[in-house]
Design a protein around this motif. Structure first.
Motif, short mmCIF file in Angstrom:
data_model
loop_
_atom_site.label_atom_id
_atom_site.label_comp_id
_atom_site.label_asym_id
_atom_site.label_seq_id
_atom_site.Cartn_x
_atom_site.Cartn_y
_atom_site.Cartn_z
N LEU A 323 -10.43 3.47 -6.03
CA LEU A 323 -11.55 4.52 -6.69
C LEU A 323 -13.20 3.85 -6.88
CD1 LEU A 323 -8.97 6.07 -9.34
CD2 LEU A 323 -9.65 7.03 -7.26
N TRP A 324 -12.97 2.63 -7.20
CA TRP A 324 -14.31 2.29 -7.42
C TRP A 324 -15.08 2.28 -5.96
CZ3 TRP A 324 -15.69 -3.69 -7.90
CH2 TRP A 324 -16.81 -3.94 -8.19
N ALA A 325 -14.65 1.91 -4.93
CA ALA A 325 -15.13 1.75 -3.61
C ALA A 325 -15.68 3.15 -3.21
CB ALA A 325 -14.17 1.19 -2.64
N ARG A 326 -14.87 4.16 -3.53
CA ARG A 326 -15.19 5.48 -3.14
C ARG A 326 -16.17 6.37 -3.91
NH1 ARG A 326 -8.95 7.72 -1.83
NH2 ARG A 326 -8.55 6.46 0.17
N GLY A 327 -16.78 5.44 -5.16
CA GLY A 327 -17.54 6.17 -6.06
C GLY A 327 -16.94 7.02 -6.94
N GLN A 328 -15.66 7.15 -7.34
CA GLN A 328 -15.02 8.01 -7.87
C GLN A 328 -14.73 7.43 -9.61
OE1 GLN A 328 -11.52 9.15 -5.62
NE2 GLN A 328 -12.55 10.47 -4.23
N LEU A 329 -14.52 6.08 -9.67
CA LEU A 329 -13.97 5.53 -10.71
C LEU A 329 -14.91 5.70 -11.85
CD1 LEU A 329 -11.62 4.10 -12.29
CD2 LEU A 329 -12.83 2.03 -11.49
N ALA A 330 -16.34 5.73 -11.70
CA ALA A 330 -17.26 5.86 -12.67
C ALA A 330 -17.27 7.19 -13.42
CB ALA A 330 -18.63 5.45 -12.20
#
Length: 338
Positions: A323-330
């Motif tokens: 999720l972090w790598a895809r930019g969704q976690l933030a």
């Protein structure tokens, strides 16, 4: 005489812009690194230390433990650099991250992971491990003070006790994992006594809240954090030479674990979320505690728990880091931006 009707003015269609996408692209590198990356890293460090504990038994597999710890230390160092890029640009972003529960849990896990990293490097570099422990304790004290001030200044409804309080105010109990092997047994015993009192207060307050209201489904996972202090008290007591106390806390940890497993469907009702990181370290800590405090039966129980953690912890870490790598976690955890 007839009047020629005036033509109606042309009505231009209004433009309604689409909602902003869930994945936000911010300029610059690591401007919105979410603190939520650290709880699963903490769980992986705890897993490596559990494997090291098993390796101390006859027939243990030491290379497995050291390989896990070495890989996770590199991952943690990368995550630490990625997050610290934010406060280096604008220090106030830390306060903004602490305004939300995932941010508070993530930053506490970031500091506690430093204490676990110290325990991991202690056999190889005792001086470095002691320095990391001191930095971790100072950082944890500063973080706890900052969170306390923010809660007191915030709205009254936000001052409720949560399981995350264990991370912030009981997390000092991780330091004896390094201090005891380095000969600081007296200081470790003091830390053990003080943190037991604090954890007991948090347990009682949480029980009272749980009896009066049911936590919302997305936050129920945080209840697993209650397992971590009991497990660490058992481990530290065993290392400090208090076998009876260690057995008592080991049995308490086992009872909490059974209660959590029995209510597993209720705890996981909301499905997967970044908060699943709260499941990882308590499970690994309970494995270590069982092996050190419950004798021969505990060795078997701890091995089973460690195998379970070996399946769960990497899975959760993979999901969260993806999720972090895809930019969704933030966006999912309301991480602050610089």
């Amino acid at each position: 005489m007839t009047e020629t009707p005036r033509p109606l003015p042309e009505v231009k269609p209004r433009h309604f812009p689409p909602p902003p996408p869930l994945v936000e692209k911010t300029p610059g590198l690591w401007r919105r690194t979410p603190p939520a990356i650290f709880p699963p890293m903490m769980g992986l460090l705890g897993l490596g230390l559990a494997w090291r504990t098993l390796a101390a038994q006859p027939g243990g597999l030491s290379p497995v433990a050291e390989t896990i710890l070495g890989a996770v230390l590199l991952l943690y160092a990368f995550g630490l650099v990625a997050y610290l890029a934010k406060p280096l640009r604008r220090p106030g972003v830390v306060v903004e991250d602490l305004a939300v529960l995932p941010g508070r849990a993530g930053l506490a896990a970031m500091v506690l992971s430093l204490l676990l990293a110290a325990a991991a490097v202690r056999p190889y570099a005792p001086g470095l491990a002691l320095g990391m422990t001191i930095v971790g304790l100072v950082a944890l004290a500063g973080l706890g003070l900052l969170i306390g001030v923010l809660l007191l200044r915030g709205p009254e409804e936000g001052r409720t006790v949560t399981p995350v309080f264990h991370l912030t105010y009981v997390g000092y109990i991780l330091s004896p994992l390094t201090l005891i092997p380095l000969g600081h047994a007296t200081l470790s015993s003091v830390i053990l006594g003080v943190t037991v009192v604090i954890a007991l207060a948090i347990w009682l307050a949480s029980l009272r809240q749980l009896a009066t209201r049911v936590p919302p489904a997305p936050l129920r996972l945080l209840l697993a954090i209650h397992l971590a202090p009991a497990s660490l008290f058992a481990t530290v007591s065993a290392l400090a030479g208090y076998p009876t106390l260690a057995m008592g806390f080991g049995l308490l940890a086992l009872a909490i674990l059974v209660a959590l497993v029995a209510s597993g469907r209720w705890l996981l009702a909301a499905g997967f979320s970044p908060l699943w990181g709260a499941l990882t370290f308590p499970l690994a800590a309970s494995a270590t505690a069982s092996m050190l405090s419950l004798g021969t039966p505990g060795l078997w129980i701890g091995t089973v728990l460690m195998i379970a953690a070996s399946a769960l912890n990497p899975y959760v870490a993979k999901q969260v880091l993806t999720l972090w790598a895809r930019g969704q976690l933030a966006a999912k955890t309301n991480a602050a931006t610089v």
